[in-house]
Design a protein around this motif. Structure first.
Motif, PDB file in Angstrom:
ATOM      1  N   THR A   1      15.428 -29.565  -6.813  1.00 23.92           N
ATOM      2  CA  THR A   1      14.011 -29.724  -6.274  1.00 23.92           C
ATOM      3  C   THR A   1      13.985 -30.560  -5.011  1.00 23.92           C
ATOM      4  O   THR A   1      13.196 -30.304  -3.832  1.00 23.92           O
ATOM      5  CB  THR A   1      13.202 -30.234  -7.309  1.00 23.92           C
TER       6      THR A   1
ATOM      7  N   SER B   1       2.969 -27.273  -6.029  1.00 22.63           N
ATOM      8  CA  SER B   1       4.536 -27.768  -5.750  1.00 22.63           C
ATOM      9  C   SER B   1       5.075 -26.636  -5.058  1.00 22.63           C
ATOM     10  O   SER B   1       5.348 -25.612  -5.815  1.00 22.63           O
ATOM     11  CB  SER B   1       4.919 -28.237  -6.815  1.00 22.63           C
TER      12      SER B   1
ATOM     13  N   GLN C   1      17.241 -24.763  -9.517  1.00 22.12           N
ATOM     14  CA  GLN C   1      16.046 -25.248 -10.249  1.00 22.12           C
ATOM     15  C   GLN C   1      15.567 -23.841 -10.800  1.00 22.12           C
ATOM     16  O   GLN C   1      15.383 -22.763 -10.217  1.00 22.12           O
ATOM     17  CB  GLN C   1      14.792 -25.972  -9.348  1.00 22.12           C
TER      18      GLN C   1
ATOM     19  N   SER D   1      11.211 -21.030 -10.585  1.00 22.83           N
ATOM     20  CA  SER D   1      10.357 -21.004  -9.406  1.00 22.83           C
ATOM     21  C   SER D   1      10.378 -19.781  -8.587  1.00 22.83           C
ATOM     22  O   SER D   1      11.494 -19.057  -8.512  1.00 22.83           O
ATOM     23  CB  SER D   1      10.740 -22.124  -8.263  1.00 22.83           C
TER      24      SER D   1
ATOM     25  N   TRP E   1       8.597 -24.802 -10.006  1.00 17.65           N
ATOM     26  CA  TRP E   1       8.632 -24.986 -11.657  1.00 17.65           C
ATOM     27  C   TRP E   1       7.588 -26.046 -11.951  1.00 17.65           C
ATOM     28  O   TRP E   1       7.171 -25.946 -13.153  1.00 17.65           O
ATOM     29  CB  TRP E   1      10.236 -25.600 -12.156  1.00 17.65           C
ATOM     30  N   ASN E   2       7.503 -27.190 -10.987  1.00 15.73           N
ATOM     31  CA  ASN E   2       6.661 -28.356 -11.395  1.00 15.73           C
ATOM     32  C   ASN E   2       5.304 -28.209 -10.880  1.00 15.73           C
ATOM     33  O   ASN E   2       4.389 -29.002 -11.141  1.00 15.73           O
ATOM     34  CB  ASN E   2       7.247 -29.587 -11.205  1.00 15.73           C
ATOM     35  N   ASP E   3       5.007 -26.961 -10.505  1.00 12.03           N
ATOM     36  CA  ASP E   3       3.572 -26.628 -10.027  1.00 12.03           C
ATOM     37  C   ASP E   3       2.700 -26.112 -11.193  1.00 12.03           C
ATOM     38  O   ASP E   3       3.138 -25.304 -11.979  1.00 12.03           O
ATOM     39  CB  ASP E   3       3.633 -25.125  -9.147  1.00 12.03           C
ATOM     40  N   VAL E   4       1.461 -26.847 -11.599  1.00  9.81           N
ATOM     41  CA  VAL E   4       0.888 -26.825 -12.726  1.00  9.81           C
ATOM     42  C   VAL E   4      -0.374 -25.873 -12.688  1.00  9.81           C
ATOM     43  O   VAL E   4      -1.492 -26.016 -13.373  1.00  9.81           O
ATOM     44  CB  VAL E   4       0.619 -28.138 -13.517  1.00  9.81           C
TER      45      VAL E   4
ATOM     46  N   GLY F   1       5.307 -23.953 -16.164  1.00 12.45           N
ATOM     47  CA  GLY F   1       6.410 -23.879 -15.300  1.00 12.45           C
ATOM     48  C   GLY F   1       7.080 -22.430 -15.324  1.00 12.45           C
ATOM     49  O   GLY F   1       7.809 -22.391 -14.275  1.00 12.45           O
TER      50      GLY F   1
ATOM     51  N   SER G   1      12.965 -36.121 -15.713  1.00 16.07           N
ATOM     52  CA  SER G   1      12.622 -36.008 -17.217  1.00 16.07           C
ATOM     53  C   SER G   1      13.653 -36.039 -18.164  1.00 16.07           C
ATOM     54  O   SER G   1      14.852 -36.384 -17.467  1.00 16.07           O
ATOM     55  CB  SER G   1      12.020 -34.135 -16.927  1.00 16.07           C
TER      56      SER G   1
ATOM     57  N   LEU H   1       8.817 -34.902 -20.618  1.00 12.49           N
ATOM     58  CA  LEU H   1       8.371 -34.925 -19.171  1.00 12.49           C
ATOM     59  C   LEU H   1       8.697 -35.970 -18.437  1.00 12.49           C
ATOM     60  O   LEU H   1       9.174 -36.154 -17.244  1.00 12.49           O
ATOM     61  CB  LEU H   1       6.909 -34.431 -19.401  1.00 12.49           C
TER      62      LEU H   1
ATOM     63  N   ARG I   1       5.913 -32.251 -23.260  1.00 10.45           N
ATOM     64  CA  ARG I   1       6.095 -30.727 -23.530  1.00 10.45           C
ATOM     65  C   ARG I   1       6.757 -30.639 -24.976  1.00 10.45           C
ATOM     66  O   ARG I   1       6.110 -29.716 -25.637  1.00 10.45           O
ATOM     67  CB  ARG I   1       7.243 -30.400 -22.534  1.00 10.45           C
TER      68      ARG I   1
END
Length: 498
Positions: A11, A43, A80, A83, A100-103, A131, A262, A298, A344
């Motif tokens: 990342t 992200s 990663q 994504s 992946w860490n975009d929410v 994710g 994490s 997480l 999670r």
């Protein structure tokens, strides 16, 4: 002696590890790139930055080991997961990759589960979470329809590097499983999912085994880097699958506890019929025709970093944790739940928040420090418990990697809480070593993952559980499990009041 290269696309940076066929690390190099957060919850990264980083890393390695020009036979990748990378019909990046860490995709996840949840779980063995890749595709379809109209190719980060090197569109099964588009059992793109969410299979890449050949390096890059022979490019794997391979998690009875920002508790699944019903992630392994199960905490190392930065910012971790071994198991009645950014596994609750329970006037920094370590480990045990309840397995050995492997007191806590022998690696190189191992297998230097691991993977410390501490921690863990249901309603109300 022949050489293989593993490129680990993380990342924050890309790392290259160059090995010889005897499993010896010859050189390593890395190159960082920025992370963009255009607004809260977003992200993103520019895939072109990954390509530039790969060029820098390969150039550095060639400077360190000029013999790489003649000896390199294969390159593979770890990357990663999840994504989303979108290219147009001219192979140009359409928009920044959604990571992946975009929410941002909570509504899309709710829609997917409401309209197709049962079928999705049956086909992919997973539920829709922010994710994963499918919710990101749905977000682009709904919010950026002009961009979606341009899409000719969908891929994941490491596959963008494989395309750059070969001109071929590829994805391996371990990464494809994390898209929510793969039929995990049949190992094909799911026609039912694609139809339901209006995705043309033509935009999806060719599927490969992780050690499968994608192609040879294109002539212009062979010339640019000065390779005197053709270099084979192999598909590679998802970062967790590659980390598992690099830790030797390729046989029954062995699990991995990985503590980075994490935390991951991961097991090799010998039973191909295992089904966690969405309680854990279940993905195709980087080992051919195998699966792995995985639970996620997480904020594992992130909890420890937060604790240090907040209460002892002047101290390094070694100093901060120097006295935790003087504190009894259970931290003298103090519990910590590491839900500081939500959780999670096993709760999938974005609104839960962390707690210290049982604070007393005699508690000092060392008690809080030990409670944080215990809480992180208890959270990972939640995943171990689901595996045990679902499959009846008891892990005899667990490989500890990442931050949890660096402190002897924490290693003993893991042995006692997990009730298993804890192993550490002689040299821990992470997912990049797993990627190099895939290149070695793909290049024919080894016939399979087992023979490759015998050469590459070596264990150092062996920490046995203390039966008395195991019994004590079993009782404390029962109390820990009561904290979430008691605090969740309060945390949800607090967030509502913000």
């Amino acid at each position: 002696m022949k050489q293989i290269l593993g490129l680990d696309l993380g990342t924050s940076a890309l790392k290259g590890l160059l090995f010889d066929e005897g499993g010896n690390l010859l050189a390593s190099a890395d190159s960082a790139y920025p992370l963009d957060t255009p607004q809260a919850g977003y992200s993103e990264q520019n895939p072109n930055h990954w390509q530039k980083a790969a060029e820098i890393v390969m150039t550095k390695l060639l400077d360190l080991r000029p013999d790489m020009k003649d000896a390199l036979v294969g390159i593979s990748f770890s990357g990663q997961m999840h994504s989303l990378v979108l290219l147009d019909d001219a192979n140009q990046v359409i928009r920044p990759a959604i990571l992946w860490n975009d929410v941002r995709t909570t509504k899309e996840c709710q829609e997917i589960m409401a309209t197709f949840g049962d079928q999705l779980l049956a086909i992919t063995k997973n539920v829709a979470l922010e994710g994963f890749t499918l919710p990101k595709i749905r977000w682009v379809q709904k919010n950026e329809p002009a961009n979606w109209e341009k899409v000719a190719h969908v891929m994941l980060p490491k596959d963008y590097l494989a395309f750059w090197l070969t001109g071929q569109y590829s994805m391996d099964y371990s990464d494809a499983a994390g898209t929510l588009l793969l039929d995990v059992e049949e190992k094909v793109w799911s026609a039912a999912i694609l139809k339901q969410f209006d995705i043309d299979e033509a935009v999806l890449p060719t599927l490969h085994e992780s050690a499968g050949l994608v192609g040879k390096i294109v002539p212009e890059l062979q010339l640019k880097f000065g390779f005197t022979q053709e270099v084979a490019i192999f598909a590679g794997g998802a970062d967790n699958a590659c980390a598992a391979l690099g830790a030797g998690i390729i046989k029954e009875g062995l699990a991995m506890a990985s503590i980075g920002t994490s935390g991951v508790f991961l097991s090799y699944e010998a039973d191909e019929t295992v089904d966690y019903q969405g309680k854990l992630h279940l993905f195709n392994h980087s080992v051919k025709d195998k699966l792995y199960g995985m639970g996620v905490t997480l904020a594992a190392g992130n909890s420890l970093s937060w604790f240090r930065d907040t209460f002892a910012p002047e101290e390094d971790f070694a100093t901060l944790l120097a006295d935790v071994g003087t504190v009894a198991a259970g931290s003298d009645g103090l519990l910590f739940t590491p839900y500081i950014v939500g959780e999670r596994t096993p709760y999938s609750d974005a609104k839960i928040r962390g707690s210290f329970i049982g604070i007393d006037t005699h508690h000092r920094l060392r008690h809080f420090g030990r409670a944080v370590l215990e809480g992180i480990t208890f959270s990972l045990k939640d995943s171990q418990q689901i595996m045990a309840d679902t499959t009846g397995r008891h892990f005899k050995q667990i490989v500890s990697v990442g931050g949890g492997a660096k402190n002897p007191d924490w290693l003993q806590m893991q042995a006692d809480i997990f009730d298993a022998e804890i192993l550490t690696l002689t040299t821990e190189q992470g997912p990049g070593m797993g990627a190099a191992m895939l290149a070695a297998i793909g290049a024919g230097l080894f016939p399979d993952a087992e023979s490759c691991a015998e050469v590459f993977v070596h264990y150092d410390k062996h920490i046995m559980p203390d039966p008395q501490q195991v019994a004590k921690y079993a009782k404390i863990y029962e109390i820990y499990q009561d904290v979430y249901p008691q605090t969740a309603p309060i945390c949800h109300r607090l967030l509502t009041e913000e």
